[in-house]
Design a protein around this motif. Structure first.
Motif, short mmCIF file in Angstrom:
data_model
loop_
_atom_site.label_atom_id
_atom_site.label_comp_id
_atom_site.label_asym_id
_atom_site.label_seq_id
_atom_site.Cartn_x
_atom_site.Cartn_y
_atom_site.Cartn_z
N ALA A 91 -106.12 22.57 65.34
CA ALA A 91 -105.04 23.54 65.09
C ALA A 91 -105.02 23.93 63.62
O ALA A 91 -104.81 25.09 63.26
N ASP A 114 -104.47 28.62 70.22
CA ASP A 114 -103.36 27.67 70.32
C ASP A 114 -103.11 27.25 71.76
O ASP A 114 -102.78 26.09 72.04
N ILE A 161 -96.61 24.81 67.81
CA ILE A 161 -97.60 25.37 66.90
C ILE A 161 -97.12 26.70 66.35
O ILE A 161 -97.22 26.97 65.15
#
Length: 201
Positions: A91, A114, A161
Motif C-alpha cells: 500500500a 487498493d 486506505i
C-alpha cells in the motif's frame, strides 16, 4: 524474529525495544534521506495548494519500511503477520510511486490497487482465523458467512486506505487519528490476540 534468538528475555522488553528501534530508525532515515524524496508540484484544487510546491512527498517509503523491518525483527513472527507487513508495504509503495510519477495515476488506478490489497488482506485473515468474530470484552462470538466476512473486511480495509489518502497533507490530523485508532486496536487485540497487540504497540 529476535524472540526466537532471545527466548529467555521478557517479550515485553523486546517489544519496547522494537518501538524504540522503529522510532529511532524512522527519525534517522528521514533525516538522512528527506532531500531525495520526490517534491510536491503544488495542488491545483486544494486550499493554498501552491504553498505545498517543493515540499518532500512520499515519506511513507521511509517510515513504513522502518516499521516493517522492526516488525519482522522484534514482533512474534508468523506467516500471517508477514503477509500483513507485505501488504502494508505494498500500500505504501502504491502511494509512493504515485507521488514519484510525473503524471498522477488517477483515482481509478489507485482505487483498483487498493481494492486488490484489501481483498488480499481479507482473504489472509479468513484463511488463518476463519470468519468467527469474538466480541471484545465479552465471551460472545458471531459466526459470519465467508462471503459477508470478506465483503465487510474489504470495505473496512479499502476505506481505511482511502481515509488515509484523504488526509494527505494534514499530518497533525492523520497522526492524531492514527494514535487513537492504534490505541483502540491495541486494547481490543489484547483480549483476542496478544501477539498482534504487541506488534501494534
Amino acid at each position: 524474529m529476535l524472540h526466537l534468538l532471545f527466548a529467555q528475555v521478557n517479550p515485553r522488553w523486546l517489544i519496547w525495544g522494537g518501538v524504540l528501534a522503529a522510532f529511532l530508525s524512522t527519525f534517522l532515515v528521514i533525516r538522512a534521506l528527506q532531500n531525495r524524496l520526490p517534491r510536491d508540484g503544488g495542488r491545483k484544487f486544494a486550499v493554498n495548494g501552491a504553498l505545498s510546491k517543493g515540499k518532500p512527498r512520499g515519506a511513507g517509503l521511509l517510515f513504513v519500511l522502518a516499521f516493517a523491518v522492526c516488525g519482522v525483527l522484534f514482533a512474534f513472527f508468523s506467516p500471517e503477520y508477514l503477509i500483513y507487513l507485505l501488504l502494508t508495504v505494498g500500500a505504501m509503495l502504491s502511494g509512493y510511486l504515485d507521488d514519484a510519477s510525473d503524471v498522477p495515476w488517477g483515482e481509478y488506478k489507485k482505487g483498483l490497487i487498493d481494492l486488490v490489497l484489501a481483498l488480499a488482506g481479507g482473504f489472509t485473515y479468513l484463511n488463518f482465523n476463519g470468519s468467527q468474530i469474538a466480541i471484545p470484552f465479552t465471551d460472545l462470538t458471531v459466526q459470519l458467512p465467508n462471503w459477508l466476512f470478506i465483503l465487510l473486511s474489504v470495505v473496512l480495509i479499502w476505506a481505511s486506505i482511502n481515509v488515509t489518502n484523504c488526509t494527505d497533507g494534514v499530518d497533525g490530523l492523520s497522526g492524531s487519528l492514527t494514535l487513537v485508532t492504534l490505541g483502540a486496536f491495541y486494547l481490543v487485540c489484547r483480549t483476542v490476540d496478544p501477539h498482534f497487540a504487541l506488534l501494534i504497540g
